[in-house]
Each structure stands twice: as C-alpha cells, then as structure tokens.
Design an enzyme around this catalytic site. Structure first.
Site, PDB file in Angstrom:
ATOM      1  CD  GLU A  31    -107.747 -72.307 -10.346  1.00 54.17           C
ATOM      2  OE1 GLU A  31    -106.527 -72.485 -10.411  1.00 54.17           O
ATOM      3  OE2 GLU A  31    -108.495 -72.302 -11.358  1.00 54.17           O
TER       4      GLU A  31
ATOM      5  CD  GLU B 162    -109.458 -67.909 -13.058  1.00 51.53           C
ATOM      6  OE1 GLU B 162    -109.401 -67.555 -11.877  1.00 51.53           O
ATOM      7  OE2 GLU B 162    -108.571 -68.574 -13.629  1.00 51.53           O
TER       8      GLU B 162
END
Ligand SMILES: *[C@@H]1O[C@H](CO)[C@@H](O)[C@H](O)[C@H]1NC(C)=O
Ligand SMILES: *[C@@H]1O[C@H](CO)[C@@H](O)[C@H](O)[C@H]1NC(C)=O
Ligand SMILES: *[C@@H]1O[C@H](CO)[C@@H](O)[C@H](O)[C@H]1NC(C)=O
Ligand SMILES: *[C@@H]1O[C@H](CO)[C@@H](O)[C@H](O)[C@H]1NC(C)=O
Ligand SMILES: *[C@@H]1O[C@H](CO)[C@@H](O)[C@H](O)[C@H]1NC(C)=O
Length: 538
Positions: free
Chosen positions: A274, A380
């Site tokens: 991220e 994810e």
C-alpha cells in the site's frame, strides 16, 4: 456447553457409523451423498459457524472422483448448509429432499472452445497475528487450521503471502533492523523471534501439504531511521538520498537470504504494501512511494541488489507492483510500465479489494489491453475493515460477509484476474491482535479460552471456489439466459469442469448446466446460497 457438544458429537458419529454400513449395493451414489459434517453453532439469526474443538473437527474432504461421470454438487446456504455434498449421475440425483415450486429458471451453456485466463493461485497471509492465534490452540487443532487451508482435505490453497517483518497485525511495531541507526549495509539485519514462533512453523507445514506452494513476500515499513518521518507508523517516504533506496533494496535481499537459510524460498515479492494508502492513513506500518520513485527504486536499486544476492528478478523471483487499491492503478501504471527497463523486471499487478466497490469493471479490461503480459492478482481482502460502518469487527457466522467474498472473487475471475489472496488466516474473537487497533474479521476465528476455532461463511466461500480451481485451471466462456446470478465456469488441468454459482436473492432457481458434462445437469439453486458443480468434462 460441554454436554451439548458431546451430544452433537455422538449424533454426528452415529450418523457417520450409520453411513459406514452403506455398501453401495442399493444406491448408485457414494455413502456420503447428502452429507454435511459441520458441527454448527448459531450466534444469531442466520449466523452459523462450524466449530472445531479437541474432540471433533471435520474436513472438507478430498476432491471427488469424477472418472465414472458422476457430477458432484456442493452447497452452502445462509440457512445453515455447509458444503453439503450430493451427486447427479445419468440424470438421477442423490438429493432426497423434495423439490421446491419456483417460477425462476436459468441455463448456463458452457462454451468449451472459448478459453480465457488461467489460474495462478489462491491463498492467505501468514501474519504474526495468525501465528499468535494458532499458538493459543493445542498443536493438533492448530495443525488442523493449516490443513483446512492448505491440505487437499481442506481448501488446498497454493499461495501464501508473507509479511517482511511486522505489520499492524503484530503485537508491536517492529522491523528487522530497528536499533542500528544508519546501518546502510544492513549488517545488523536479523529476523525476529516472531518469524520463528508465528510464521515459519506454519509456512513449513503448508509447504509439506503442498510441494508447489508459491510464497509472496510483502514489506510494510522499513526501520524508522530510513523514513522521512523517522517512524514505522507515521506516513513517510524513504529518506531522499539514494543510499536509503539502495539500503532498502539490501534489506529485501537480506530477507530472502535469511529465509533461504531457514529452508524457505519464495516465488516472488510485491514492491511494498500500500504505497498510496499509507499516504492517506498514518496510523500503522507503511511506506509511501510516488509512481516515479517506485519505478526508479525497482530499476536502480531493487533489481541490482537482489541480483547481487543471488535472487535476480524474473529468474529467481517475480515482482508484482502496486499492492494497493485497484482504483489508483491507472494513475500509477503508466509511470512504471512506461519505462522499458522497469517493465521488463515486472511480472504483474497486485491489488487490494478495499475500494473495489468504486472501481468500474472496465479498469480490468484496460489493464489487460495495455499490459497483456502481466498477471493480475488480488493480494489482500478482509471484512470488518470500514472504520465507522463496521462497528463490529468480527460478526461470527455473518452470511453477508461470506457472500461478499464470493461475489468479489467471482467478479474478479470473470474479469481476467489470475489469483486471489485473503488477509489474516486466523484472528481472535475481537478481530486481533492488532497493535494499531485496526482489527478486522477473518474466515477462521480462534477462541483460546475454549481451545476451539470457528469456520465462518467466508471460509466456505473460499472453499467453494479455490478448492476446485487449482493452478492452471482455465476460465471458459459461457452463455447464461438469466443475468441475475453471479457465476463462473472453469476447466481444470485434469479435465474437470467447475461451475460456481452465487445467488444473493431469496428465490429458489432451477438451474441447467448444458454442454459441460455430456448430459445436461439440472439442480435447484437454493435461496441465499453458494453452489459448486464439479464433474468430468465430456
Ligand atoms: C422447477 O423445477 C420444479 C421441480 O422439478 C418444477 O416443479 C418447476 O415447474 C420448475 N420451474 C420452472 C420455472 O421450470
Ligand atoms: C490436543 O487435544 C486432544 C484432545 O484432548 C489430544 O488428543 C491431542 O493429543 C492434543 N494434541 C497435542 C499436540 O497435545
Ligand atoms: C551492528 O551491531 C553491533 C553490535 O551491536 C555494533 O557493534 C555495530 O556497530 C553494528 N553495526 C552497524 C553498522 O550499525
Ligand atoms: C469462547 O469460549 C468461552 C469458554 O467456553 C466462552 O465463554 C465464550 O463465549 C466463547 N467465545 C465465543 C465468541 O464464542
Ligand atoms: C439471484 O440473486 C441476484 C442478486 O445477485 C438477483 O438479482 C437475482 O434476481 C437472483 N436470481 C434469480 C433468478 O432470482
């Protein structure tokens, strides 16, 4: 509780014994027809989990033998069925319950010649919190959790995502070189005891269960001294000087070297967890990159340092970029792929599901059109992640969350995605531990007080899909005469066809699957259900 559990066990056992006496003489169907082995516990309206404790723990069972032309049908429903197994053989069905009157019908006509993408794999993440929870259980039960995910008796996952160091799902913020400020050569890089306690034993068990396990490494944060914010959790980039970029690449190289010494080799890595979201939040382990700085990092630091350490990209390790929300992908990829040298080092795009609700499906099409040589993998996903909208991080037995998993995976697969990786494989009943209080839900919840664990509907959603789609399964084209249900059709390497159907409505639907199994298969799709139909292609 104990007498009730014992009673349920006795009932289950006697049922099983009763079925052992089935010798197949009075039925064309195997003895497990109609069987559902879940030890159910209800936590509220429509909220069932399957309980595993030290006296009872069932398995999904191996893939059925399809060689004689039998088609197997698995069903999981909001109303409590869990992976119930039935068969259709030569137009005959093993179902003993009466059919339901319905006005709805639906035909899926499989187009055997229309082949789309092939499967890379499905899996979960070996977070510290997963290991912390597994260690609360007795060893036999902990091993059963890994079996549930990685064994052919369970889902049979083929992928594991492994955090490089700590994440928010650890008991504290840490990295592998916290104490030696400006140790640019990473001389004092050392794995944590967390690796030995919470990750490595379970990774090794999974490797034993699947000799072709693909491990994917993702790093959350470098040591604080490498970051502009001087903090593992506060938003920051690598310090601007080039030496920090080189040093961060060396850190990755050390990680792969140290894990190799422990007998664990990786399929690949992502370019970091991220890089965009870590700019937006500032409360747990993260590292922000701009698209341009990531491109330069990959080309000028990561690739050369990994090669120097004996892990050349493409040859020894595959690199997936982004590892963040698909919504931002279009803004990013031009920079990374626009550079030929960087493009040649990258094998695919990793994305997270959290903003999928605001990501139109044409984004997938554009990615395939622009980068046809790249893998597209969802790396994810979890439920209970929305700060205010999810006041309850864990909702035991929640059907809607299972439905969301199935719906997202089916949509991804129908838009060319090659793999899907879940987040934590086991959490506690509060959705942790998480040092940053960023708790979420998980398909398996461990109750340490009772030495038991609970399989949630999300677990069965993974099972209905991942168990039947081993690596190299190919998505087939199909024509459905009713647009209402979510479904996908695949052909496996050993020539079976799997049709996976999710119906979110409250209606029963008469389904016909045509042009897959020789004879058409008809089956009533239950309201609020997930159904997998699996048989030899002919
Ligand atoms: C669905 O199947 C049931 C049982 O075979 C049958 O009674 C019903 O008419 C069918 N409905 C439709 C719309 O085909
Ligand atoms: C776990 O508990 C069960 C039931 O009490 C027992 O049979 C088993 O040996 C235990 N496993 C370990 C590794 O202690
Ligand atoms: C590595 O750690 C040792 C022992 O703490 C220390 O003496 C040495 O200076 C450290 N090296 C670097 C480069 O920080
Ligand atoms: C966990 O187990 C304890 C002891 O049996 C029980 O009191 C508690 O309700 C359980 N928690 C959940 C979420 O089921
Ligand atoms: C199945 O569920 C969908 C929602 O995903 C709904 O729109 C549709 O009407 C249902 N299908 C039928 C045939 O009822």
């Amino acid at each position: 509780m104990v007498p009730l559990i014992l009673l349920i066990n006795v009932l289950t056992w006697s049922l099983a014994i009763g079925q052992d006496t089935c010798d197949g003489t009075n039925s064309v169907f195997p003895c497990d027809a109609g069987q559902d082995t879940c030890m159910r516990r209800k936590y509220g309206k429509d909220q069932y989990v399957c309980v595993c404790d030290s006296s009872y723990c069932d398995d999904l069972g191996p893939l059925p033998d399809t060689s004689d032309g039998k088609v197997t049908i698995y069903e999981t429903t909001r109303d409590g069925l869990r992976f119930r197994k039935n068969y259709v053989y030569k137009g005959q069905s093993s179902l003993t319950e009466p059919t339901v009157k319905t006005k709805k019908k639906f035909t899926i006509k499989v187009k055997r010649d229309e082949k789309h993408q092939s499967i890379w794999g499905f899996g979960g993440a070996f977070t510290d919190s997963t290991g912390i929870n597994l260690r609360y259980l007795n060893d036999t039960l902990a091993a059963h959790v890994i079996n549930d995910y990685y064994s052919p008796q369970g889902i049979g996952y083929s992928v594991g995502r492994v955090p490089v160091g700590g994440t928010d799902f650890s008991d504290r913020p840490y990295t592998y070189n916290d104490d030696h400020v400006d140790d640019l050569e990473q001389t004092n890089f050392t794995l944590a005891q967390d690796d030995d306690l919470y990750k490595i034993p379970y990774i090794k068990q999974a490797q034993k269960l699947n000799g072709n396990l693909k491990l994917l490494a993702s790093a959350w944060s470098p040591p604080a001294w490498m970051k502009s914010s001087n903090s593992i959790s506060k938003r920051g980039t690598l310090k601007s000087s080039d030496v920090y970029y080189k040093s961060w690449a060396k850190y990755y190289a050390k990680f792969f070297t140290e894990y190799k010494k422990k007998g664990i080799e990786f399929w690949g890595l992502t370019s970091g967890n991220e890089p965009v979201a870590s700019y937006i939040h500032s409360s747990f382990n993260g590292l922000t990159f701009t698209p341009g700085s990531l491109r330069d990092f990959i080309r000028d630091s990561l690739a050369p340092e990994l090669a120097k350490a004996g892990f050349p990209l493409q040859e020894k390790l595959k690199l997936l970029v982004l590892d963040d929300q698909l919504a931002v992908v279009l803004a990013w990829l031009g920079k990374v792929y626009g550079d030929e040298a960087t493009h040649s080092l990258v094998s695919g795009i990793a994305f997270h599901w959290y903003l999928n609700f605001m990501t139109p499906n044409f984004v997938y099409s554009l990615i395939h059109k622009w980068y046809p040589d790249q893998l597209l993998i969802s790396t994810e996903a979890c439920e209970g992640y929305r700060m205010i909208l999810d006041p309850h991080k864990v909702i035991l037995g929640d059907w809607g969350r299972g439905e969301n998993y199935a719906s997202d995976i089916i949509n991804d697969l129908n838009h060319g995605v090659h793999g899907w990786i879940d987040w934590n494989m086991a959490l506690d009943p509060s959705g942790g531990p998480n040092w940053a209080d960023n708790k979420v839900d998980s398909p398996i919840i461990v109750n340490k007080t009772a030495n038991e664990y609970y399989r949630q509907p999300m677990f069965y959603s993974m099972a209905h899909i991942a168990k039947f789609l081993p690596p190299n399964s190919v998505r087939l084209g199909s024509k459905g005469s009713h647009g209402g249900v979510d479904y996908t059709v695949f052909q496996t390497p050993d020539n079976n066809i799997a049709v996976i159907i999710l119906n979110k409505s409250k209606d029963t639907i008469n389904l016909t699957v045509a042009a897959a199994y020789g004879k058409d298969v008809t089956w009533q799709i239950k309201p609020k259900s997930l159904t997998t139909i699996y048989g030899k292609a002919s």
